[in-house]
Write an enzyme that holds these catalytic residues in place. Structure first.
Site, PDB file in Angstrom:
ATOM      1  N   GLU A 209       0.927  -1.229   0.222  1.00  0.00           N
ATOM      2  CA  GLU A 209      -0.476   0.251  -0.013  1.00  0.00           C
ATOM      3  C   GLU A 209       0.925   1.273  -0.225  1.00  0.00           C
ATOM      4  OE1 GLU A 209      -3.735   1.430   2.728  1.00  0.00           O
ATOM      5  OE2 GLU A 209      -2.136   0.392   2.980  1.00  0.00           O
TER       6      GLU A 209
ATOM      7  N   LYS B 263      -9.391   2.385  -1.617  1.00  0.00           N
ATOM      8  CA  LYS B 263     -10.356   1.158  -1.156  1.00  0.00           C
ATOM      9  C   LYS B 263     -11.330   1.770  -0.220  1.00  0.00           C
ATOM     10  CE  LYS B 263      -7.581   1.081   3.922  1.00  0.00           C
ATOM     11  NZ  LYS B 263      -6.135   1.310   4.850  1.00  0.00           N
TER      12      LYS B 263
ATOM     13  N   CYS C 170      -4.819  -3.651   3.176  1.00  0.00           N
ATOM     14  CA  CYS C 170      -4.894  -3.287   4.585  1.00  0.00           C
ATOM     15  C   CYS C 170      -5.906  -3.210   5.322  1.00  0.00           C
ATOM     16  CB  CYS C 170      -4.487  -0.978   4.743  1.00  0.00           C
ATOM     17  SG  CYS C 170      -3.153  -1.625   5.706  1.00  0.00           S
TER      18      CYS C 170
END
Length: 279
Positions: free
Chosen positions: A43, A115, A153
């Site tokens: 990321e 995300k 994540c």
């Protein structure tokens, strides 16, 4: 049955996109030499500082900007696909998108995932600077006969994200890639490895977790097979894992543990109070 060799490169990106591109290129050359068809990086590979602030916004680029264009060049030059975390521009003033891009060996952009679950936890507030992605996204692309899903994540802490990617009526993926900047802290290594393992076991899919290394991240990149066994793992230092994903292993595991076909609940979007729906 199909196989695909994947390389996972963990490192600590800098606040310099040009330097980060050089790191990606070196990792891609190394991955190609190892026989990999796909390289995955952490990321925020395009740009990173410990604080998510105006510098991130200024460093963000569109999907047709220089950074992704250079990724296309790297993919073509090395003959492998890339999955890389970038800071992407948005129209909302003072914000950017936390995005994963999947680039094919041809240089073509195969998928982009923004995300969904922002890291508003453990004292952090990603939503102050980041625009959340559309929860209806289904970031899946195909390579070498395998279907590959993407998440980022903090998404890992929400099991329905991986379930939606794995479920036959949705993504039907063979492997899930999870680039991360898993911040160091008490128990965080345990959380990372436990959650990755759970996502592999409960969905009977291969899982590849790729983390940033210290001083901020924990490293800990790992490749887990569909029974949750770690077939390759890294510590806290920069380096690259290379593993061959084999769908024959998946079929064997699913014959023993047909959890996807036996489940009784579906995944549905839900509206958050005062905000958009979340997966």
């Amino acid at each position: 049955m199909a196989t695909l060799t994947i390389a996972a490169a963990q490192f600590a990106p800098a606040d310099d996109p040009v330097a980060n591109l050089a790191t990606v290129r070196a990792a891609a050359v190394d991955a190609a030499a190892r026989g990999a068809a796909l390289l995955v990086t952490p990321e925020y590979t395009s740009y990173f500082t410990p604080e998510i602030d105006d510098r991130f916004v200024a460093a963000a680029q569109p999907l047709d900007g220089r950074f992704v264009s250079e990724l296309g060049d790297i993919a073509r030059d090395t003959g492998i696909a890339l999955v890389v975390g970038i800071a992407e521009t948005t129209d909302i003033p003072g914000k950017f998108r936390n995005t994963l891009v999947a680039v094919l060996p041809s240089g073509e952009l195969a998928a982009a995932y923004r995300k969904v679950h922002l890291y508003d936890a453990f004292g952090s507030r990603e939503s102050d600077r980041i625009e959340s992605g559309d929860p209806e996204q289904l970031p899946v692309f195909e390579l070498g006969g395998l279907r590959i899903g993407l998440e980022t994540c903090y998404d890992l802490r929400f099991p329905e994200v991986t379930r939606r990617l794995a479920a036959p009526e949705f993504g039907a993926v063979d492997v899930v890639l999870i680039p991360a900047e898993w911040v160091r802290g008490p128990g965080k290594e345990h959380h990372w490895r436990t959650l990755l393992t759970a996502r592999a076991i409960e969905n009977t899919v291969w899982v590849v977790g790729v983390g940033q290394t210290p001083p901020i991240g924990i490293g800990g990149s790992v490749v887990l097979d569909p029974s949750g066994v770690a077939v390759a793992a890294a510590g806290a230092t920069p380096g690259t894992l290379t593993v061959t994903i084999d769908t024959a292993v998946t079929e064997t595991v699913r014959q023993v543990n047909p959890s996807l076909s036996l489940r009784r609940y579906d995944v549905a979007l839900r509206a958050l109070p005062g905000g958009p729906a979340q997966a």
